[in-house]
Design a protein around this motif. Structure first.
Motif, PDB file in Angstrom:
ATOM      1  N   VAL A 128       8.012 -10.057 -36.190  1.00  0.00           N
ATOM      2  CA  VAL A 128       8.836 -10.720 -35.186  1.00  0.00           C
ATOM      3  C   VAL A 128       9.826  -9.716 -34.611  1.00  0.00           C
ATOM      4  O   VAL A 128       9.964  -9.583 -33.402  1.00  0.00           O
ATOM      5  CB  VAL A 128       9.570 -11.934 -35.789  1.00  0.00           C
ATOM      6  N   THR A 129      10.500  -9.006 -35.508  1.00  0.00           N
ATOM      7  CA  THR A 129      11.471  -8.003 -35.050  1.00  0.00           C
ATOM      8  C   THR A 129      11.867  -7.086 -36.199  1.00  0.00           C
ATOM      9  O   THR A 129      11.768  -7.454 -37.366  1.00  0.00           O
ATOM     10  CB  THR A 129      12.734  -8.681 -34.463  1.00  0.00           C
ATOM     11  N   ASP A 130      12.300  -5.897 -35.828  1.00  0.00           N
ATOM     12  CA  ASP A 130      12.970  -4.987 -36.756  1.00  0.00           C
ATOM     13  C   ASP A 130      14.454  -5.124 -36.479  1.00  0.00           C
ATOM     14  O   ASP A 130      14.878  -5.139 -35.314  1.00  0.00           O
ATOM     15  CB  ASP A 130      12.525  -3.548 -36.538  1.00  0.00           C
ATOM     16  N   ILE A 131      15.236  -5.211 -37.536  1.00  0.00           N
ATOM     17  CA  ILE A 131      16.683  -5.383 -37.404  1.00  0.00           C
ATOM     18  C   ILE A 131      17.346  -4.076 -37.831  1.00  0.00           C
ATOM     19  O   ILE A 131      17.199  -3.657 -38.977  1.00  0.00           O
ATOM     20  CB  ILE A 131      17.164  -6.582 -38.253  1.00  0.00           C
ATOM     21  N   PRO A 132      18.039  -3.424 -36.911  1.00  0.00           N
ATOM     22  CA  PRO A 132      18.610  -2.122 -37.241  1.00  0.00           C
ATOM     23  C   PRO A 132      19.711  -2.199 -38.300  1.00  0.00           C
ATOM     24  O   PRO A 132      20.524  -3.123 -38.289  1.00  0.00           O
ATOM     25  CB  PRO A 132      19.175  -1.615 -35.912  1.00  0.00           C
ATOM     26  N   HIS A 133      19.685  -1.254 -39.206  1.00  0.00           N
ATOM     27  CA  HIS A 133      20.719  -1.094 -40.225  1.00  0.00           C
ATOM     28  C   HIS A 133      20.697   0.366 -40.658  1.00  0.00           C
ATOM     29  O   HIS A 133      19.613   0.954 -40.770  1.00  0.00           O
ATOM     30  CB  HIS A 133      20.452  -2.019 -41.421  1.00  0.00           C
ATOM     31  N   PRO A 134      21.857   0.965 -40.906  1.00  0.00           N
ATOM     32  CA  PRO A 134      21.883   2.398 -41.235  1.00  0.00           C
ATOM     33  C   PRO A 134      21.285   2.762 -42.594  1.00  0.00           C
ATOM     34  O   PRO A 134      20.880   3.897 -42.802  1.00  0.00           O
ATOM     35  CB  PRO A 134      23.368   2.758 -41.183  1.00  0.00           C
ATOM     36  N   GLU A 135      21.220   1.812 -43.531  1.00  0.00           N
ATOM     37  CA  GLU A 135      20.741   2.131 -44.879  1.00  0.00           C
ATOM     38  C   GLU A 135      19.441   1.424 -45.258  1.00  0.00           C
ATOM     39  O   GLU A 135      18.651   1.961 -46.028  1.00  0.00           O
ATOM     40  CB  GLU A 135      21.802   1.751 -45.911  1.00  0.00           C
ATOM     41  N   ILE A 136      19.255   0.221 -44.769  1.00  0.00           N
ATOM     42  CA  ILE A 136      18.151  -0.631 -45.205  1.00  0.00           C
ATOM     43  C   ILE A 136      17.185  -0.840 -44.049  1.00  0.00           C
ATOM     44  O   ILE A 136      17.605  -1.098 -42.924  1.00  0.00           O
ATOM     45  CB  ILE A 136      18.685  -2.007 -45.670  1.00  0.00           C
ATOM     46  N   LYS A 137      15.885  -0.753 -44.335  1.00  0.00           N
ATOM     47  CA  LYS A 137      14.875  -1.134 -43.343  1.00  0.00           C
ATOM     48  C   LYS A 137      14.727  -2.649 -43.439  1.00  0.00           C
ATOM     49  O   LYS A 137      14.404  -3.179 -44.499  1.00  0.00           O
ATOM     50  CB  LYS A 137      13.548  -0.441 -43.619  1.00  0.00           C
ATOM     51  N   ILE A 138      14.979  -3.341 -42.340  1.00  0.00           N
ATOM     52  CA  ILE A 138      14.930  -4.802 -42.322  1.00  0.00           C
ATOM     53  C   ILE A 138      13.895  -5.235 -41.292  1.00  0.00           C
ATOM     54  O   ILE A 138      13.976  -4.863 -40.119  1.00  0.00           O
ATOM     55  CB  ILE A 138      16.303  -5.405 -41.958  1.00  0.00           C
ATOM     56  N   THR A 139      12.913  -6.016 -41.748  1.00  0.00           N
ATOM     57  CA  THR A 139      11.849  -6.496 -40.874  1.00  0.00           C
ATOM     58  C   THR A 139      11.702  -7.998 -41.059  1.00  0.00           C
ATOM     59  O   THR A 139      11.683  -8.489 -42.187  1.00  0.00           O
ATOM     60  CB  THR A 139      10.509  -5.808 -41.200  1.00  0.00           C
ATOM     61  N   LEU A 140      11.586  -8.699 -39.944  1.00  0.00           N
ATOM     62  CA  LEU A 140      11.342 -10.137 -39.978  1.00  0.00           C
ATOM     63  C   LEU A 140       9.903 -10.385 -39.543  1.00  0.00           C
ATOM     64  O   LEU A 140       9.484  -9.933 -38.472  1.00  0.00           O
ATOM     65  CB  LEU A 140      12.315 -10.869 -39.047  1.00  0.00           C
ATOM     66  N   PHE A 141       9.153 -11.077 -40.399  1.00  0.00           N
ATOM     67  CA  PHE A 141       7.758 -11.404 -40.137  1.00  0.00           C
ATOM     68  C   PHE A 141       7.611 -12.912 -39.952  1.00  0.00           C
ATOM     69  O   PHE A 141       8.435 -13.681 -40.456  1.00  0.00           O
ATOM     70  CB  PHE A 141       6.874 -11.005 -41.331  1.00  0.00           C
ATOM     71  N   ALA A 142       6.551 -13.317 -39.286  1.00  0.00           N
ATOM     72  CA  ALA A 142       6.130 -14.718 -39.251  1.00  0.00           C
ATOM     73  C   ALA A 142       4.730 -14.767 -39.842  1.00  0.00           C
ATOM     74  O   ALA A 142       3.862 -13.952 -39.488  1.00  0.00           O
ATOM     75  CB  ALA A 142       6.126 -15.250 -37.822  1.00  0.00           C
ATOM     76  N   TRP A 143       4.538 -15.714 -40.756  1.00  0.00           N
ATOM     77  CA  TRP A 143       3.234 -15.804 -41.410  1.00  0.00           C
ATOM     78  C   TRP A 143       3.059 -17.179 -42.027  1.00  0.00           C
ATOM     79  O   TRP A 143       3.918 -17.646 -42.787  1.00  0.00           O
ATOM     80  CB  TRP A 143       3.103 -14.736 -42.491  1.00  0.00           C
ATOM     81  N   ASN A 144       1.987 -17.839 -41.668  1.00  0.00           N
ATOM     82  CA  ASN A 144       1.569 -19.075 -42.323  1.00  0.00           C
ATOM     83  C   ASN A 144       2.683 -20.125 -42.345  1.00  0.00           C
ATOM     84  O   ASN A 144       2.936 -20.747 -43.379  1.00  0.00           O
ATOM     85  CB  ASN A 144       1.081 -18.750 -43.735  1.00  0.00           C
ATOM     86  N   GLY A 145       3.371 -20.297 -41.227  1.00  0.00           N
ATOM     87  CA  GLY A 145       4.427 -21.309 -41.142  1.00  0.00           C
ATOM     88  C   GLY A 145       5.736 -20.916 -41.793  1.00  0.00           C
ATOM     89  O   GLY A 145       6.607 -21.767 -42.000  1.00  0.00           O
ATOM     90  N   LYS A 146       5.879 -19.642 -42.116  1.00  0.00           N
ATOM     91  CA  LYS A 146       7.108 -19.174 -42.765  1.00  0.00           C
ATOM     92  C   LYS A 146       7.615 -17.930 -42.058  1.00  0.00           C
ATOM     93  O   LYS A 146       6.861 -17.179 -41.463  1.00  0.00           O
ATOM     94  CB  LYS A 146       6.860 -18.822 -44.230  1.00  0.00           C
ATOM     95  N   TYR A 147       8.924 -17.724 -42.175  1.00  0.00           N
ATOM     96  CA  TYR A 147       9.516 -16.441 -41.845  1.00  0.00           C
ATOM     97  C   TYR A 147       9.677 -15.680 -43.148  1.00  0.00           C
ATOM     98  O   TYR A 147      10.071 -16.258 -44.167  1.00  0.00           O
ATOM     99  CB  TYR A 147      10.901 -16.603 -41.206  1.00  0.00           C
ATOM    100  N   VAL A 186      11.361 -18.352 -45.825  1.00  0.00           N
ATOM    101  CA  VAL A 186      11.922 -19.627 -45.400  1.00  0.00           C
ATOM    102  C   VAL A 186      10.916 -20.295 -44.465  1.00  0.00           C
ATOM    103  O   VAL A 186      10.300 -19.632 -43.625  1.00  0.00           O
ATOM    104  CB  VAL A 186      13.310 -19.444 -44.724  1.00  0.00           C
ATOM    105  N   SER A 187      10.740 -21.577 -44.633  1.00  0.00           N
ATOM    106  CA  SER A 187       9.829 -22.324 -43.785  1.00  0.00           C
ATOM    107  C   SER A 187      10.338 -22.329 -42.345  1.00  0.00           C
ATOM    108  O   SER A 187      11.536 -22.482 -42.102  1.00  0.00           O
ATOM    109  CB  SER A 187       9.704 -23.767 -44.289  1.00  0.00           C
ATOM    110  N   GLU A 188       9.440 -22.167 -41.387  1.00  0.00           N
ATOM    111  CA  GLU A 188       9.821 -22.244 -39.982  1.00  0.00           C
ATOM    112  C   GLU A 188      10.421 -23.617 -39.665  1.00  0.00           C
ATOM    113  O   GLU A 188      11.255 -23.734 -38.772  1.00  0.00           O
ATOM    114  CB  GLU A 188       8.619 -21.955 -39.085  1.00  0.00           C
TER     115      GLU A 188
END
Length: 82
Positions: A4-23, A38-40
Motif C-alpha cells: 500500500v505504501t512505504d512510510i519514511p522513518h530514519p531508523e526503521i523500514k516501515i511498509t504497509l501491505f494489504a492482503w486477504n482482507g487485512k492490513y 488489522v482487519s480492513e
C-alpha cells in the motif's frame, strides 16, 4: 500481497501491505521484523488511519521491542554455542 505504501522513518523500514482482507504493518530493523495485522473492516479511515496510529510513542515502543529481540537472540546464541 500488495504494498500500500512505504512510510519514511530514519531508523526503521516501515511498509504497509494489504492482503486477504487485512492490513499488515511491517517494521524492520536490521535482521529483525515486527508485523501487526488489522482487519480492513476495523479501519474506518483506510490506510490513512493506520498511518496516524504510527505515532512517536508507538515507534519508541517498537524500537524497545527490537532491542529486546536482539538481546533475546544474542543470549540464546551465547547459551547454545559450542
Amino acid at each position: 500481497m500488495r504494498v500500500v505504501t512505504d512510510i519514511p522513518h530514519p531508523e526503521i523500514k516501515i511498509t504497509l501491505f494489504a492482503w486477504n482482507g487485512k492490513y499488515l504493518l511491517k517494521l524492520e530493523l536490521g535482521p529483525f521484523e515486527q508485523t501487526y495485522k488489522v482487519s480492513e473492516m476495523d479501519v474506518d479511515g483506510g490506510d490513512g488511519e493506520i498511518k496516524r496510529w504510527i505515532d512517536e510513542a508507538f515507534l519508541q515502543s517498537c524500537i524497545e521491542l527490537f532491542l529486546a529481540m536482539r538481546t533475546n537472540w544474542n543470549e540464546t546464541r551465547r547459551r547454545n554455542e559450542y
